[in-house]
Motif scaffolding. Structure first.
Motif, PDB file in Angstrom:
ATOM      1  N   ARG A 378       9.878 -23.619 -59.956  1.00  0.00           N
ATOM      2  CA  ARG A 378      10.144 -24.010 -61.334  1.00  0.00           C
ATOM      3  C   ARG A 378       9.616 -25.427 -61.580  1.00  0.00           C
ATOM      4  NH1 ARG A 378      13.476 -22.855 -65.646  1.00  0.00           N
ATOM      5  NH2 ARG A 378      14.264 -24.650 -66.790  1.00  0.00           N
ATOM      6  N   VAL A 379       8.751 -25.560 -62.577  1.00  0.00           N
ATOM      7  CA  VAL A 379       8.195 -26.866 -62.927  1.00  0.00           C
ATOM      8  C   VAL A 379       9.183 -27.583 -63.847  1.00  0.00           C
ATOM      9  CG1 VAL A 379       6.277 -28.085 -64.011  1.00  0.00           C
ATOM     10  CG2 VAL A 379       5.870 -25.943 -62.766  1.00  0.00           C
ATOM     11  N   PRO A 380       9.609 -28.805 -63.514  1.00  0.00           N
ATOM     12  CA  PRO A 380      10.555 -29.528 -64.373  1.00  0.00           C
ATOM     13  C   PRO A 380      10.007 -29.716 -65.787  1.00  0.00           C
ATOM     14  CG  PRO A 380      10.314 -30.614 -62.240  1.00  0.00           C
ATOM     15  CD  PRO A 380       9.248 -29.568 -62.307  1.00  0.00           C
ATOM     16  N   VAL A 381      10.915 -29.652 -66.745  1.00  0.00           N
ATOM     17  CA  VAL A 381      10.521 -29.827 -68.143  1.00  0.00           C
ATOM     18  C   VAL A 381       9.862 -31.175 -68.353  1.00  0.00           C
ATOM     19  CG1 VAL A 381      11.436 -30.116 -70.482  1.00  0.00           C
ATOM     20  CG2 VAL A 381      12.239 -28.223 -69.059  1.00  0.00           C
ATOM     21  N   SER A 382      10.346 -32.202 -67.646  1.00  0.00           N
ATOM     22  CA  SER A 382       9.818 -33.546 -67.841  1.00  0.00           C
ATOM     23  C   SER A 382       8.330 -33.640 -67.540  1.00  0.00           C
ATOM     24  CB  SER A 382      10.588 -34.533 -66.957  1.00  0.00           C
ATOM     25  OG  SER A 382      10.467 -34.182 -65.585  1.00  0.00           O
ATOM     26  N   LYS A 383       7.817 -32.751 -66.677  1.00  0.00           N
ATOM     27  CA  LYS A 383       6.407 -32.780 -66.327  1.00  0.00           C
ATOM     28  C   LYS A 383       5.539 -31.986 -67.301  1.00  0.00           C
ATOM     29  CE  LYS A 383       7.116 -33.564 -61.387  1.00  0.00           C
ATOM     30  NZ  LYS A 383       6.811 -33.089 -59.998  1.00  0.00           N
ATOM     31  N   ARG A 384       6.190 -31.333 -68.278  1.00  0.00           N
ATOM     32  CA  ARG A 384       5.433 -30.530 -69.237  1.00  0.00           C
ATOM     33  C   ARG A 384       5.536 -31.058 -70.664  1.00  0.00           C
ATOM     34  NH1 ARG A 384       6.448 -24.292 -68.841  1.00  0.00           N
ATOM     35  NH2 ARG A 384       4.464 -24.395 -69.974  1.00  0.00           N
ATOM     36  N   LEU A 385       6.171 -32.206 -70.826  1.00  0.00           N
ATOM     37  CA  LEU A 385       6.360 -32.736 -72.173  1.00  0.00           C
ATOM     38  C   LEU A 385       5.037 -32.968 -72.897  1.00  0.00           C
ATOM     39  CD1 LEU A 385       9.257 -35.299 -71.556  1.00  0.00           C
ATOM     40  CD2 LEU A 385       9.418 -33.013 -72.567  1.00  0.00           C
ATOM     41  N   SER A 386       4.011 -33.335 -72.169  1.00  0.00           N
ATOM     42  CA  SER A 386       2.706 -33.598 -72.786  1.00  0.00           C
ATOM     43  C   SER A 386       2.056 -32.332 -73.332  1.00  0.00           C
ATOM     44  CB  SER A 386       1.769 -34.261 -71.779  1.00  0.00           C
ATOM     45  OG  SER A 386       1.565 -33.416 -70.655  1.00  0.00           O
ATOM     46  N   PRO A 404      20.860 -43.073 -71.978  1.00  0.00           N
ATOM     47  CA  PRO A 404      20.454 -44.352 -72.571  1.00  0.00           C
ATOM     48  C   PRO A 404      19.322 -44.193 -73.582  1.00  0.00           C
ATOM     49  CG  PRO A 404      20.664 -44.532 -70.185  1.00  0.00           C
ATOM     50  CD  PRO A 404      20.773 -43.078 -70.512  1.00  0.00           C
ATOM     51  N   ALA A 405      19.322 -45.082 -74.572  1.00  0.00           N
ATOM     52  CA  ALA A 405      18.306 -45.024 -75.613  1.00  0.00           C
ATOM     53  C   ALA A 405      16.906 -45.216 -75.046  1.00  0.00           C
ATOM     54  CB  ALA A 405      18.604 -46.081 -76.682  1.00  0.00           C
ATOM     55  N   TRP A 406      16.775 -46.035 -73.977  1.00  0.00           N
ATOM     56  CA  TRP A 406      15.444 -46.253 -73.417  1.00  0.00           C
ATOM     57  C   TRP A 406      14.870 -44.971 -72.812  1.00  0.00           C
ATOM     58  CZ3 TRP A 406      15.328 -44.929 -68.364  1.00  0.00           C
ATOM     59  CH2 TRP A 406      16.498 -45.063 -67.602  1.00  0.00           C
ATOM     60  N   ASN A 407      15.738 -44.089 -72.303  1.00  0.00           N
ATOM     61  CA  ASN A 407      15.243 -42.825 -71.770  1.00  0.00           C
ATOM     62  C   ASN A 407      14.762 -41.922 -72.898  1.00  0.00           C
ATOM     63  OD1 ASN A 407      15.173 -40.927 -69.263  1.00  0.00           O
ATOM     64  ND2 ASN A 407      16.133 -39.716 -70.875  1.00  0.00           N
ATOM     65  N   ALA A 408      15.508 -41.907 -74.015  1.00  0.00           N
ATOM     66  CA  ALA A 408      15.077 -41.120 -75.170  1.00  0.00           C
ATOM     67  C   ALA A 408      13.729 -41.617 -75.694  1.00  0.00           C
ATOM     68  CB  ALA A 408      16.137 -41.178 -76.268  1.00  0.00           C
ATOM     69  N   GLU A 409      13.536 -42.921 -75.672  1.00  0.00           N
ATOM     70  CA  GLU A 409      12.267 -43.472 -76.134  1.00  0.00           C
ATOM     71  C   GLU A 409      11.123 -43.048 -75.213  1.00  0.00           C
ATOM     72  OE1 GLU A 409      10.434 -47.776 -77.601  1.00  0.00           O
ATOM     73  OE2 GLU A 409      12.303 -47.708 -76.444  1.00  0.00           O
ATOM     74  N   ARG A 410      11.371 -43.009 -73.919  1.00  0.00           N
ATOM     75  CA  ARG A 410      10.353 -42.546 -72.984  1.00  0.00           C
ATOM     76  C   ARG A 410      10.013 -41.081 -73.212  1.00  0.00           C
ATOM     77  NH1 ARG A 410      12.489 -44.594 -67.246  1.00  0.00           N
ATOM     78  NH2 ARG A 410      11.323 -42.749 -66.599  1.00  0.00           N
ATOM     79  N   VAL A 411      11.019 -40.261 -73.559  1.00  0.00           N
ATOM     80  CA  VAL A 411      10.760 -38.860 -73.889  1.00  0.00           C
ATOM     81  C   VAL A 411       9.829 -38.773 -75.098  1.00  0.00           C
ATOM     82  CG1 VAL A 411      11.802 -36.724 -74.739  1.00  0.00           C
ATOM     83  CG2 VAL A 411      12.902 -37.991 -72.883  1.00  0.00           C
ATOM     84  N   ALA A 412      10.107 -39.581 -76.117  1.00  0.00           N
ATOM     85  CA  ALA A 412       9.269 -39.580 -77.321  1.00  0.00           C
ATOM     86  C   ALA A 412       7.836 -40.000 -76.988  1.00  0.00           C
ATOM     87  CB  ALA A 412       9.869 -40.504 -78.372  1.00  0.00           C
ATOM     88  N   HIS A 413       7.670 -40.982 -76.119  1.00  0.00           N
ATOM     89  CA  HIS A 413       6.332 -41.446 -75.757  1.00  0.00           C
ATOM     90  C   HIS A 413       5.583 -40.399 -74.941  1.00  0.00           C
ATOM     91  CE1 HIS A 413       7.553 -45.950 -76.252  1.00  0.00           C
ATOM     92  NE2 HIS A 413       7.297 -45.355 -77.400  1.00  0.00           N
ATOM     93  N   ALA A 414       6.314 -39.562 -74.202  1.00  0.00           N
ATOM     94  CA  ALA A 414       5.668 -38.547 -73.370  1.00  0.00           C
ATOM     95  C   ALA A 414       5.196 -37.346 -74.174  1.00  0.00           C
ATOM     96  CB  ALA A 414       6.628 -38.084 -72.276  1.00  0.00           C
ATOM     97  N   ARG A 419       8.011 -38.466 -83.162  1.00  0.00           N
ATOM     98  CA  ARG A 419       8.631 -39.559 -83.898  1.00  0.00           C
ATOM     99  C   ARG A 419       9.914 -39.965 -83.194  1.00  0.00           C
ATOM    100  NH1 ARG A 419       6.072 -36.171 -87.261  1.00  0.00           N
ATOM    101  NH2 ARG A 419       4.944 -37.005 -89.068  1.00  0.00           N
ATOM    102  N   PHE A 420      10.220 -41.241 -83.253  1.00  0.00           N
ATOM    103  CA  PHE A 420      11.388 -41.774 -82.553  1.00  0.00           C
ATOM    104  C   PHE A 420      12.244 -42.571 -83.529  1.00  0.00           C
ATOM    105  CE2 PHE A 420      13.310 -45.200 -79.855  1.00  0.00           C
ATOM    106  CZ  PHE A 420      14.204 -44.373 -79.186  1.00  0.00           C
TER     107      PHE A 420
END
Length: 462
Positions: A378-386, A404-414, A419-420
């Motif tokens: 199973r490929v983690p979701v975090s590696k497929r955000l792009s 944390p808000a900084w993690n949410a911001e990193r998700v948005a950047h990935a 939009r964030f």
């Protein structure tokens, strides 16, 4: 010999009862007076009577987070007047639907001021709401009706298996059921089934916390069915930005300094050294493969041992203890201002604890997450955000203590083009703690993506 034998008692003493100790006299008197013998426990402080013989009012009752565990009910018996149930693979999924055509807004707890006149123009896409871990349909109760008016379509929220009032299905690893109802795959299937249930080709998926994983997985399963994603406080581990290897340049420089004259014959030392390096590389490869095998075996054994523990009676005791000690505390910590958590909110989150089999279902859900995370395929979701190409909005509270808000911001950047938005003075539950601001942010996003050209220009200017 006769003198060694104890003398026989006098004839008169043979007919007299033995003298009773002084401390038994009150007890004997009470027995003669007709007092039940069970009351003798008062005379013996260390005596504990059998629970079956105790009066019902004196039995110790089990309680978890203030909910009596001796009077549990089937989930459907706890349903609200606006509750509905939809069966998938033998699991009856509790859900609620709000329509933009509903005129009765007397039960709406949120402010309608957030729904502007521009917001009443038609978007025409249904919205599916996916709650987080430990939550339920209740967490969307303040925004469902306003969202239906904003979208000019139906809004549906459902309880994933193990949460809310969805039925607690029995499951074990060797069960004959076609799909584990507590798995991510089942939640994804249920999400897509509810889009069909609404009679729509596609829908906007709004996920909160762990519900964001379901929303993103549903997108990867059927991207043509997802019009947009709204990820609220996403419990997705965001990858760090790639950093170039600073050693690459040094390695290239070293290569340039090594003579590469093919015509010059190698020295004896060079031949020996080259063979030694090849041998070391071969040994290192074998050791690496052995370590990988040992690691996989140990991880498999660890997962099996953990699953066996969670499915034991000790696992059930543990989950009841955790929910009793930290359940309500977790809800309060999810808010920016814990003092504003009302009794209504506490009751909404603890109501599912009145469902029969809630602890077993929660354990099976946890086991499913552990098995999924340990899966090597199973490929983690975090590696497929792009890979996400639909419109995406990421929303977070500025003081979220859980994600944390900084993690949410990193998700948005990935995610390309995401939009964030940050809501001030808000914790992990923007849709509950700051419903007006949450609705405003979501409405602006939907207007920008799906509105008329004039509305898009207006929103861009704002």
């Amino acid at each position: 010999m006769q003198m060694l034998l104890s003398p026989s008692p006098p004839p008169a003493a043979a007919h007299l009862p033995a003298a009773a100790p002084a401390w038994t006299q009150p007890l004997r008197a009470r027995r003669l007076a007709g007092v039940p013998q069970a009351s003798a426990s008062a005379e013996f402080p260390g005596f504990v009577p059998d629970g079956a013989q105790m009066p019902p009012g004196r039995r110790r009752r089990r309680s978890v987070a203030g909910i009596d565990q001796d009077e549990l009910l089937d989930p459907e018996a706890l349903a609200d007047p606006d509750s509905s149930f939809f069966e998938i693979n033998g699991v009856r999924l509790h859900h609620k639907v709000c329509s933009h055509e509903d005129e009765d807004s007397s039960s709406d707890q949120s402010s309608d001021a957030t729904v502007s006149e521009a917001g009443r123009s038609r978007i025409g896409l249904p919205i599916l709401l996916l709650h987080g871990f430990g939550a339920s349909v209740f967490s969307w109760s303040r925004v469902m009706r306003p969202l239906a008016r904003i979208a000019a379509a139906k809004v549906l929220a459902f309880d994933r298996p193990a949460f809310g009032l969805t039925s607690r299905a029995s499951w074990s690893g060797d069960d004959s059921k076609p799909l584990n109802p507590y798995s991510m795959a089942f939640s994804v299937m249920a999400t897509l089934a509810f889009i069909d249930y609404l009679g729509a080709e596609k829908a906007v998926l709004v996920g909160h916390s762990a519900g964001c994983l379901v929303a993103v997985d549903a997108y990867f399963e059927a991207p043509e069915r997802v019009a947009a994603l709204v990820l609220v406080a996403p419990a997705i581990f965001a990858p760090r930005k790639g950093v170039k290897d600073s050693a690459t340049g040094e390695q290239e420089a070293q290569k340039q300094n090594v003579p590469n004259d093919e015509n010059s014959p190698p020295t004896l030392f060079a031949r020996i050294w080259g063979g030694f390096l090849k041998l070391c590389k071969h040994i290192a490869g074998l050791v690496s493969k052995m370590m990988m095998v040992i690691r996989d075996v140990l991880r498999s054994l660890y997962v099996k041992a953990l699953v066996a523990f969670l499915r034991s009676s000790l696992g059930a005791m543990l989950v009841r203890w955790v929910m009793d000690k930290f359940g309500i505390l977790g809800v309060r910590n999810a808010w920016y201002d814990p003092s504003k958590v009302t009794d209504h909110v506490i009751q909404g989150y603890t109501k599912p604890l009145r469902s029969r089999g809630w602890e077993t279902a929660l354990l099976e859900h946890t086991i499913s997450m552990i098995i999924d995370s340990a899966s090597a395929t199973r490929v983690p979701v975090s590696k497929r955000l792009s890979e996400i190409s639909c419109p995406v909005l990421v929303v977070t509270g500025d003081t979220d203590r859980i994600v944390p808000a900084w993690n949410a911001e990193r998700v948005a950047h990935a995610i390309p083009g995401a939009r964030f938005e940050v809501i001030k003075g808000c914790g992990h539950l923007p849709q509950e703690e700051r419903p007006e601001e949450f609705l405003s942010v979501v409405e602006r996003f939907l207007r920008t993506v799906f509105g008329t050209p004039n509305e898009r220009v207006f929103q861009a200017a704002v």
